[in-house]
Design a protein around this motif. Structure first.
Motif, PDB file in Angstrom:
ATOM      1  N   LEU A 187      -1.262  11.771   1.424  1.00 26.52           N
ATOM      2  CA  LEU A 187      -0.690  11.268   0.178  1.00 26.52           C
ATOM      3  C   LEU A 187      -0.127   9.857   0.320  1.00 26.52           C
ATOM      4  O   LEU A 187      -0.412   8.987  -0.504  1.00 26.52           O
ATOM      5  CB  LEU A 187       0.407  12.225  -0.307  1.00 26.52           C
ATOM      6  N   GLU A 188       0.674   9.621   1.355  1.00 28.55           N
ATOM      7  CA  GLU A 188       1.321   8.319   1.496  1.00 28.55           C
ATOM      8  C   GLU A 188       0.302   7.202   1.671  1.00 28.55           C
ATOM      9  O   GLU A 188       0.400   6.137   1.049  1.00 28.55           O
ATOM     10  CB  GLU A 188       2.287   8.338   2.681  1.00 28.55           C
ATOM     11  N   VAL A 189      -0.692   7.446   2.512  1.00 25.74           N
ATOM     12  CA  VAL A 189      -1.724   6.430   2.745  1.00 25.74           C
ATOM     13  C   VAL A 189      -2.509   6.167   1.466  1.00 25.74           C
ATOM     14  O   VAL A 189      -2.742   5.004   1.080  1.00 25.74           O
ATOM     15  CB  VAL A 189      -2.672   6.860   3.878  1.00 25.74           C
ATOM     16  N   GLU A 190      -2.928   7.232   0.768  1.00 27.92           N
ATOM     17  CA  GLU A 190      -3.738   7.046  -0.441  1.00 27.92           C
ATOM     18  C   GLU A 190      -2.948   6.342  -1.537  1.00 27.92           C
ATOM     19  O   GLU A 190      -3.483   5.477  -2.244  1.00 27.92           O
ATOM     20  CB  GLU A 190      -4.258   8.388  -0.944  1.00 27.92           C
ATOM     21  N   LEU A 191      -1.677   6.680  -1.686  1.00 26.55           N
ATOM     22  CA  LEU A 191      -0.865   5.989  -2.690  1.00 26.55           C
ATOM     23  C   LEU A 191      -0.722   4.510  -2.364  1.00 26.55           C
ATOM     24  O   LEU A 191      -0.720   3.666  -3.265  1.00 26.55           O
ATOM     25  CB  LEU A 191       0.514   6.648  -2.790  1.00 26.55           C
ATOM     26  N   SER A 192      -0.625   4.173  -1.082  1.00 21.01           N
ATOM     27  CA  SER A 192      -0.536   2.756  -0.712  1.00 21.01           C
ATOM     28  C   SER A 192      -1.833   2.031  -1.035  1.00 21.01           C
ATOM     29  O   SER A 192      -1.824   0.861  -1.432  1.00 21.01           O
ATOM     30  CB  SER A 192      -0.197   2.609   0.776  1.00 21.01           C
ATOM     31  N   ARG A 193      -2.943   2.726  -0.915  1.00 20.05           N
ATOM     32  CA  ARG A 193      -4.242   2.112  -1.209  1.00 20.05           C
ATOM     33  C   ARG A 193      -4.425   1.953  -2.722  1.00 20.05           C
ATOM     34  O   ARG A 193      -4.973   0.947  -3.180  1.00 20.05           O
ATOM     35  CB  ARG A 193      -5.358   2.940  -0.572  1.00 20.05           C
ATOM     36  N   ILE A 194      -3.985   2.941  -3.493  1.00 18.27           N
ATOM     37  CA  ILE A 194      -4.021   2.797  -4.953  1.00 18.27           C
ATOM     38  C   ILE A 194      -3.152   1.613  -5.375  1.00 18.27           C
ATOM     39  O   ILE A 194      -3.535   0.830  -6.252  1.00 18.27           O
ATOM     40  CB  ILE A 194      -3.559   4.095  -5.636  1.00 18.27           C
ATOM     41  N   ASN A 195      -2.003   1.457  -4.749  1.00 17.06           N
ATOM     42  CA  ASN A 195      -1.128   0.328  -5.067  1.00 17.06           C
ATOM     43  C   ASN A 195      -1.803  -1.005  -4.774  1.00 17.06           C
ATOM     44  O   ASN A 195      -1.595  -1.993  -5.487  1.00 17.06           O
ATOM     45  CB  ASN A 195       0.186   0.441  -4.291  1.00 17.06           C
ATOM     46  N   ALA A 196      -2.641  -1.038  -3.729  1.00 21.75           N
ATOM     47  CA  ALA A 196      -3.381  -2.262  -3.415  1.00 21.75           C
ATOM     48  C   ALA A 196      -4.334  -2.637  -4.541  1.00 21.75           C
ATOM     49  O   ALA A 196      -4.565  -3.822  -4.812  1.00 21.75           O
ATOM     50  CB  ALA A 196      -4.143  -2.095  -2.099  1.00 21.75           C
ATOM     51  N   VAL A 197      -4.882  -1.609  -5.211  1.00 23.26           N
ATOM     52  CA  VAL A 197      -5.738  -1.860  -6.373  1.00 23.26           C
ATOM     53  C   VAL A 197      -4.901  -2.411  -7.528  1.00 23.26           C
ATOM     54  O   VAL A 197      -5.242  -3.427  -8.142  1.00 23.26           O
ATOM     55  CB  VAL A 197      -6.472  -0.566  -6.798  1.00 23.26           C
ATOM     56  N   TYR A 198      -3.805  -1.727  -7.822  1.00 25.60           N
ATOM     57  CA  TYR A 198      -2.901  -2.144  -8.894  1.00 25.60           C
ATOM     58  C   TYR A 198      -2.517  -3.617  -8.791  1.00 25.60           C
ATOM     59  O   TYR A 198      -2.447  -4.336  -9.787  1.00 25.60           O
ATOM     60  CB  TYR A 198      -1.586  -1.357  -8.770  1.00 25.60           C
ATOM     61  N   THR A 199      -2.190  -4.044  -7.582  1.00 20.78           N
ATOM     62  CA  THR A 199      -1.547  -5.346  -7.382  1.00 20.78           C
ATOM     63  C   THR A 199      -2.514  -6.476  -7.071  1.00 20.78           C
ATOM     64  O   THR A 199      -2.086  -7.633  -6.981  1.00 20.78           O
ATOM     65  CB  THR A 199      -0.510  -5.251  -6.244  1.00 20.78           C
ATOM     66  N   HIS A 200      -3.806  -6.168  -6.914  1.00 26.08           N
ATOM     67  CA  HIS A 200      -4.750  -7.251  -6.611  1.00 26.08           C
ATOM     68  C   HIS A 200      -4.953  -8.133  -7.844  1.00 26.08           C
ATOM     69  O   HIS A 200      -5.429  -7.661  -8.883  1.00 26.08           O
ATOM     70  CB  HIS A 200      -6.106  -6.689  -6.160  1.00 26.08           C
ATOM     71  N   ASP A 201      -4.609  -9.375  -7.737  1.00 27.61           N
ATOM     72  CA  ASP A 201      -4.801 -10.313  -8.848  1.00 27.61           C
ATOM     73  C   ASP A 201      -4.959 -11.730  -8.307  1.00 27.61           C
ATOM     74  O   ASP A 201      -3.990 -12.406  -7.975  1.00 27.61           O
ATOM     75  CB  ASP A 201      -3.627 -10.254  -9.825  1.00 27.61           C
ATOM     76  N   LEU A 202      -6.218 -12.163  -8.195  1.00 30.09           N
ATOM     77  CA  LEU A 202      -6.534 -13.533  -7.770  1.00 30.09           C
ATOM     78  C   LEU A 202      -7.250 -14.284  -8.887  1.00 30.09           C
ATOM     79  O   LEU A 202      -7.922 -15.272  -8.642  1.00 30.09           O
ATOM     80  CB  LEU A 202      -7.397 -13.506  -6.499  1.00 30.09           C
ATOM     81  N   ARG A 203      -7.067 -13.814 -10.119  1.00 38.33           N
ATOM     82  CA  ARG A 203      -7.785 -14.401 -11.258  1.00 38.33           C
ATOM     83  C   ARG A 203      -7.529 -15.905 -11.378  1.00 38.33           C
ATOM     84  O   ARG A 203      -8.418 -16.662 -11.755  1.00 38.33           O
ATOM     85  CB  ARG A 203      -7.377 -13.672 -12.535  1.00 38.33           C
ATOM     86  N   SER A 204      -6.323 -16.337 -11.053  1.00 36.87           N
ATOM     87  CA  SER A 204      -5.992 -17.759 -11.181  1.00 36.87           C
ATOM     88  C   SER A 204      -6.407 -18.573  -9.965  1.00 36.87           C
ATOM     89  O   SER A 204      -6.231 -19.797  -9.941  1.00 36.87           O
ATOM     90  CB  SER A 204      -4.482 -17.927 -11.399  1.00 36.87           C
ATOM     91  N   ARG A 205      -6.992 -17.914  -8.947  1.00 38.83           N
ATOM     92  CA  ARG A 205      -7.308 -18.616  -7.711  1.00 38.83           C
ATOM     93  C   ARG A 205      -8.781 -18.567  -7.310  1.00 38.83           C
ATOM     94  O   ARG A 205      -9.225 -19.398  -6.510  1.00 38.83           O
ATOM     95  CB  ARG A 205      -6.478 -18.041  -6.556  1.00 38.83           C
ATOM     96  N   VAL A 206      -9.535 -17.601  -7.837  1.00 44.64           N
ATOM     97  CA  VAL A 206     -10.903 -17.439  -7.335  1.00 44.64           C
ATOM     98  C   VAL A 206     -11.788 -18.651  -7.613  1.00 44.64           C
ATOM     99  O   VAL A 206     -12.829 -18.821  -6.970  1.00 44.64           O
ATOM    100  CB  VAL A 206     -11.579 -16.155  -7.879  1.00 44.64           C
TER     101      VAL A 206
END
Length: 269
Positions: A187-206
């Motif tokens: 659970l802890e590992v998977e929740l951390s990975r879901i959070n990585a999806v939530y927080t990925h935002d490079l729209r202003s940099r790509v």
């Protein structure tokens, strides 16, 4: 296509050991899996790509046969793991194919260490979240917490693959999910990975990515809809876009031949 032998290694990256599999010969291609984090995701690509390249797959920290119980702190942390893996394996430069979250990892590397990438393939990935993606992963997170891993993995599988592909295989839902359930990282590992999806935002940099980039997705992808692929291709200078007619989010597994043909055409081009 000649079947190449596969070498297995366990590579120390400092605070974790990473399970790595190496197949073929030639220029190195690093295949980076998505949220599931296991190199086995690429099983339908390895043999085809190994006819032309040294193909490297690996299990992310906390996943598969790598060191268990290792959480991640966002896509940038995961990108640093990839760079540490490359350093430990003496890989100065690679062609990187990143699927979904693997594509988020590739974006970070292309922005911070462009000299380490020969080419970049962003497969069913995204530059930054919108309401659709945020609500989807919020709901998936709630399913995991409230209903448990089996319900979470089952609904995720329904989202990732078209019904015409899944239905013939699902004679028994439990049997179909046993392998995925056995590979659940906790659970802890998977929740951390879901959070990585939530927080990925490079729209202003790509727009600063200078690595030759190929953006591939599927028109029926329900997890990262095709608009995300088109947005990446539009924002990254000179990026090439290729949208498959169907195949869903797991198009590398569902429509393997057309997916491999498109990606190999770019990598060899």
């Amino acid at each position: 296509m000649v079947t190449a032998s596969t070498e297995t290694r366990r590579v120390d990256i400092g605070d974790a050991e990473i399970h790595v599999e190496i197949t073929g010969s030639g220029p190195p291609v690093l295949l980076v899996a998505g949220l599931g984090g296991r190199g086995a995701f690429w099983s339908e690509q390895v043999a085809a790509f190994a006819d032309h390249f040294t193909v490297i797959t690996f299990d992310h920290r906390g996943c598969g046969a790598s060191t268990p119980d290792k959480v991640v702190y966002g896509a940038e942390h995961m990108a640093n793991d990839v760079l540490a893996l490359m350093d430990a394996m003496d890989l100065e430069k690679v062609r990187l194919v990143g699927h979904s979250t693997g594509g988020a990892i590739g974006q970070h590397i292309a922005l911070s260490h462009a000299e380490r990438l020969e080419q970049l393939v962003l497969s069913c990935s995204w530059a930054g979240p919108d309401t659709y993606l945020t609500e989807l992963f919020r709901t998936r997170r709630e399913i995991l917490i409230s209903c448990g891993p089996l319900a979470y993995l089952t609904t995720g599988t329904y989202l990732a693959m078209p019904s015409r592909y899944l239905q013939p295989q699902m004679k028994s839902a439990r049997a179909f999910m046993e392998e995925r359930l056995a590979a659940f990282p906790g659970l802890e590992v998977e929740l951390s990975r879901i959070n990585a999806v939530y927080t990925h935002d490079l729209r202003s940099r790509v727009h600063d990515i200078a690595v030759p980039t190929f953006c591939i997705g599927a028109m029926d992808d329900q997890i990262t809809p095709p608009g995300f692929t088109s947005e990446l291709a539009r924002l990254i200078p000179h990026a090439k876009e290729h949208l498959l007619d169907h195949g869903g989010h797991f198009c590398p597994r569902v429509v393997t031949e057309v997916y491999n043909e498109a990606v190999l055409s770019f990598l060899q081009g």
